[in-house]
Design a protein around this motif. Sequence first.
Motif, PDB file in Angstrom:
ATOM      1  N   UNK A   1      20.943  19.359 -44.342  1.00  0.00           N
ATOM      2  CA  UNK A   1      22.362  18.785 -44.187  1.00  0.00           C
ATOM      3  C   UNK A   1      22.318  17.374 -43.733  1.00  0.00           C
ATOM      4  N   UNK A   2      21.356  16.882 -42.850  1.00  0.00           N
ATOM      5  CA  UNK A   2      21.222  15.452 -42.280  1.00  0.00           C
ATOM      6  C   UNK A   2      20.856  14.568 -43.502  1.00  0.00           C
ATOM      7  N   UNK A   3      19.964  15.151 -44.348  1.00  0.00           N
ATOM      8  CA  UNK A   3      19.280  14.551 -45.337  1.00  0.00           C
ATOM      9  C   UNK A   3      20.440  14.363 -46.565  1.00  0.00           C
ATOM     10  N   UNK A   4      21.156  15.105 -46.700  1.00  0.00           N
ATOM     11  CA  UNK A   4      22.237  15.186 -47.594  1.00  0.00           C
ATOM     12  C   UNK A   4      23.448  14.071 -47.178  1.00  0.00           C
ATOM     13  N   UNK A   5      23.781  13.984 -46.045  1.00  0.00           N
ATOM     14  CA  UNK A   5      24.657  12.823 -45.556  1.00  0.00           C
ATOM     15  C   UNK A   5      24.360  11.657 -45.715  1.00  0.00           C
TER      16      UNK A   5
ATOM     17  N   UNK B   1      21.805  21.517 -55.657  1.00  0.00           N
ATOM     18  CA  UNK B   1      20.412  22.360 -55.937  1.00  0.00           C
ATOM     19  C   UNK B   1      19.371  21.898 -55.314  1.00  0.00           C
ATOM     20  N   UNK B   2      19.167  20.673 -55.567  1.00  0.00           N
ATOM     21  CA  UNK B   2      17.999  19.964 -54.720  1.00  0.00           C
ATOM     22  C   UNK B   2      17.954  20.067 -53.394  1.00  0.00           C
ATOM     23  N   UNK B   3      19.195  19.928 -52.982  1.00  0.00           N
ATOM     24  CA  UNK B   3      19.404  19.900 -51.472  1.00  0.00           C
ATOM     25  C   UNK B   3      19.035  21.394 -50.833  1.00  0.00           C
ATOM     26  N   UNK B   4      19.432  22.317 -51.602  1.00  0.00           N
ATOM     27  CA  UNK B   4      19.151  23.860 -51.239  1.00  0.00           C
ATOM     28  C   UNK B   4      17.567  23.957 -51.443  1.00  0.00           C
TER      29      UNK B   4
ATOM     30  N   UNK C   1      10.123  22.660 -59.723  1.00  0.00           N
ATOM     31  CA  UNK C   1      11.534  22.750 -60.037  1.00  0.00           C
ATOM     32  C   UNK C   1      12.387  21.711 -59.433  1.00  0.00           C
ATOM     33  N   UNK C   2      12.050  21.254 -58.043  1.00  0.00           N
ATOM     34  CA  UNK C   2      12.767  19.981 -57.470  1.00  0.00           C
ATOM     35  C   UNK C   2      12.744  18.754 -58.091  1.00  0.00           C
ATOM     36  N   UNK C   3      11.235  18.665 -58.533  1.00  0.00           N
ATOM     37  CA  UNK C   3      10.871  17.314 -59.388  1.00  0.00           C
ATOM     38  C   UNK C   3      11.778  17.349 -60.612  1.00  0.00           C
ATOM     39  N   UNK C   4      11.835  18.280 -61.453  1.00  0.00           N
ATOM     40  CA  UNK C   4      12.705  18.256 -62.658  1.00  0.00           C
ATOM     41  C   UNK C   4      14.200  18.270 -62.239  1.00  0.00           C
TER      42      UNK C   4
END
Length: 222
Positions: free
Chosen positions: A30-34, A52-55, A97-100
């Motif tokens: 959540x910190x990275x997202x903000x 999706x990337x954050x999750x 998957x995260x890379x894509x």
Amino acid sequence: MVLIKLETAWVVPFLILFFGGMVVSFLVSRTVKIILLKSFSLIEKGSPWFKKCIVLGQFILFLMILVFFAPLMELPTYLETFFRQMVKFLMALSMGILGAWSILVLQEVLVRKYSLQEKDNLKARKIHTQFQLFKKIAFLIIGIVTLLAVMMSFDAFRRIGTTLIASAGVAGIIVGFAAQKTLAAVLSGLQLAITQPVRIDDVVIVEGEWGKIEELTLTYVV
């Protein structure tokens, strides 16, 4: 009674690490997202790919915490082997998957920054043309690397890995001869994207029929 105690001694440390890892990874994600949303205004807050990337990033961090503190759990040998193998498998798959998905987030950013709807969209068409090629090449590389990483996470595949690598050179030569036309088409697609004689949204006339370029791939144009 002593035997039961020894067999279940790992349960409490595992549960503490499991739930503690979930809380830490959640807070960090959540910190990275903000930070990302504030630093890069072009990232859309409601973007499904960004969410999706954050999750998925949170899940990867959770796995990393489990691996780092795994020795503290003192798992039985049979459970430790299974645990490490499953973590390796999930980590390899999740990273791919995260890379894509990250590339798809970048695509959304480029679409917002360089809109084809603008009157003077020459620069936007150049960037969209090059990015379409980059995306397909990146997906191909990520897919191959992820597949290899997932396979190598299993001992059975790792043992035959050396043999496959040794035979890859000969197989590559055979495939190269068998797929000369396909490789030539791919190289032509690369040249097309770099030199850009045509771009996304260009109007072309073919055999008396006109239309717009909608998609450029490594082997054909739509």
